[in-house]
Design a protein around this motif. Sequence first.
Motif, PDB file in Angstrom:
ATOM      1  N   LYS A 294       0.824  -1.207   0.000  1.00 42.63           N
ATOM      2  CA  LYS A 294       0.000   0.000   0.000  1.00 42.63           C
ATOM      3  C   LYS A 294       0.863   1.263   0.000  1.00 42.63           C
ATOM      4  O   LYS A 294       0.575   2.235   0.697  1.00 42.63           O
TER       5      LYS A 294
ATOM      6  N   ASN B  51      -7.055   9.204  -4.589  1.00 45.71           N
ATOM      7  CA  ASN B  51      -7.481   7.851  -4.894  1.00 45.71           C
ATOM      8  C   ASN B  51      -8.801   7.864  -5.647  1.00 45.71           C
ATOM      9  O   ASN B  51      -9.606   8.795  -5.531  1.00 45.71           O
TER      10      ASN B  51
ATOM     11  N   GLY C  93     -11.471   4.709  -6.370  1.00 49.89           N
ATOM     12  CA  GLY C  93     -11.791   3.298  -6.253  1.00 49.89           C
ATOM     13  C   GLY C  93     -10.626   2.500  -5.715  1.00 49.89           C
ATOM     14  O   GLY C  93     -10.111   2.773  -4.627  1.00 49.89           O
ATOM     15  N   HIS C  94     -10.169   1.526  -6.500  1.00 50.73           N
ATOM     16  CA  HIS C  94      -9.048   0.684  -6.074  1.00 50.73           C
ATOM     17  C   HIS C  94      -7.696   1.289  -6.431  1.00 50.73           C
ATOM     18  O   HIS C  94      -6.664   0.663  -6.165  1.00 50.73           O
ATOM     19  N   HIS C  95      -7.667   2.462  -7.026  1.00 49.74           N
ATOM     20  CA  HIS C  95      -6.425   3.064  -7.507  1.00 49.74           C
ATOM     21  C   HIS C  95      -6.007   4.228  -6.600  1.00 49.74           C
ATOM     22  O   HIS C  95      -6.799   5.120  -6.306  1.00 49.74           O
TER      23      HIS C  95
ATOM     24  N   THR D 227      -0.661   2.516  -6.257  1.00 46.45           N
ATOM     25  CA  THR D 227      -1.115   1.281  -5.628  1.00 46.45           C
ATOM     26  C   THR D 227      -2.456   0.868  -6.215  1.00 46.45           C
ATOM     27  O   THR D 227      -3.363   1.705  -6.334  1.00 46.45           O
ATOM     28  N   TYR D 228      -2.564  -0.397  -6.573  1.00 47.18           N
ATOM     29  CA  TYR D 228      -3.856  -1.007  -6.870  1.00 47.18           C
ATOM     30  C   TYR D 228      -4.171  -1.929  -5.697  1.00 47.18           C
ATOM     31  O   TYR D 228      -3.446  -2.897  -5.432  1.00 47.18           O
ATOM     32  N   PHE D 229      -5.246  -1.625  -4.961  1.00 53.20           N
ATOM     33  CA  PHE D 229      -5.591  -2.400  -3.776  1.00 53.20           C
ATOM     34  C   PHE D 229      -7.057  -2.797  -3.836  1.00 53.20           C
ATOM     35  O   PHE D 229      -7.943  -1.942  -3.882  1.00 53.20           O
ATOM     36  N   ASP D 230      -7.305  -4.094  -3.883  1.00 55.33           N
ATOM     37  CA  ASP D 230      -8.662  -4.644  -3.958  1.00 55.33           C
ATOM     38  C   ASP D 230      -8.841  -5.645  -2.824  1.00 55.33           C
ATOM     39  O   ASP D 230      -8.422  -6.803  -2.944  1.00 55.33           O
ATOM     40  N   PRO D 231      -9.427  -5.221  -1.700  1.00 56.56           N
ATOM     41  CA  PRO D 231      -9.587  -6.140  -0.556  1.00 56.56           C
ATOM     42  C   PRO D 231     -10.419  -7.372  -0.901  1.00 56.56           C
ATOM     43  O   PRO D 231     -10.161  -8.463  -0.373  1.00 56.56           O
TER      44      PRO D 231
ATOM     45  N   ARG E 298     -10.566  -9.096  -3.669  1.00 54.70           N
ATOM     46  CA  ARG E 298      -9.736 -10.080  -4.377  1.00 54.70           C
ATOM     47  C   ARG E 298      -8.444 -10.388  -3.626  1.00 54.70           C
ATOM     48  O   ARG E 298      -7.718 -11.315  -4.000  1.00 54.70           O
TER      49      ARG E 298
ATOM     50  N   ASP F 273      -2.736  -6.589  -3.745  1.00 55.92           N
ATOM     51  CA  ASP F 273      -2.059  -5.303  -3.531  1.00 55.92           C
ATOM     52  C   ASP F 273      -0.860  -5.266  -4.469  1.00 55.92           C
ATOM     53  O   ASP F 273       0.078  -6.050  -4.333  1.00 55.92           O
TER      54      ASP F 273
END
Length: 296
Positions: free
Chosen positions: A27, A131, A133-135, A172-176, A178, A181
């Motif tokens: 992150k 940020n 969304g996930h970006h 950072t691409y962070f998708d809890p 799925r 990170d």
Amino acid sequence: MLLSPHQADATEAVAGHYVTGAFALPKAAVIPPPGLYWNLTTSYYNGSISGDVEVPVAGEVRLGLDATFGGPNYTALWVPQTEMAGGASFQLGLTLPVLYLSAEASAGRRTVEQSQTDFGDISISPKIGWNSGHHFFTAGLNIFAPTGAWEEGALDNIGMNYWTFSPTVAYTYFDPARGLDFSINAGLDFNTENPDTDYHSGTLFHMDAVLIKQFNERFGAGLVGSMLYQIEDDEGGLADRLDGFRGRSYALGPIITYEAGPKENPISIALSWASEFEVKNRFEGDAVYLSISGTF
């Protein structure tokens, strides 16, 4: 996870304000909610440069160099309740390193060994983040001040004796959902001249990346990768003798993460190892980092 500057591995004395793998953090581009946070990162590095390579060290030339260094880096991070245009967030970090360094090099027909433990160069790191969304995106500036112990001619200098200004960008691409990170952090280090040796370490580019898969809410594992590439020759009498002494290095290794404590106030732990290869005019070795972060 906090972005914590570390020290060692650049140009003069093949050491400076960036260490391979130092910014390969989970992150990396995520600015936390407003508050006051802490980070303790303990680092360990062991590396060497061949005995047939002339190395500029604190105003002298040595043949080869072996070094082991590490210690705790204490960071305080402040995220204010500030409303910025475009929904941006601001954070300010302050890092104080305490390092042990043991070094050995050849001087003519004899071997010189020196070691010490002392404070390193303090750094200040303002950063702005956005940020969607996930970006996540950040832009910042790491400023390293020459506050660490340094002595002309010494092998075991903890400080660098020059300023470094390092603009950085991170994504950072962070998708809890799925459990993914992916973070990448890149920067340019601009160094001032060492006033005691008249040596100017050339500008270098560094990039760190991490890919982590979360297996549950607490445990994750993945890979880290790093590269350092000097884009400008060193300058000064010794640098001219050594044909600019440009350096490079690459590294790969594993990382594991764990979230301890209650969900509303977790303690984030990351353990990583970066092993270097394809190195030129730098130390070649291994770096290990144990990073622990939380909120006050």
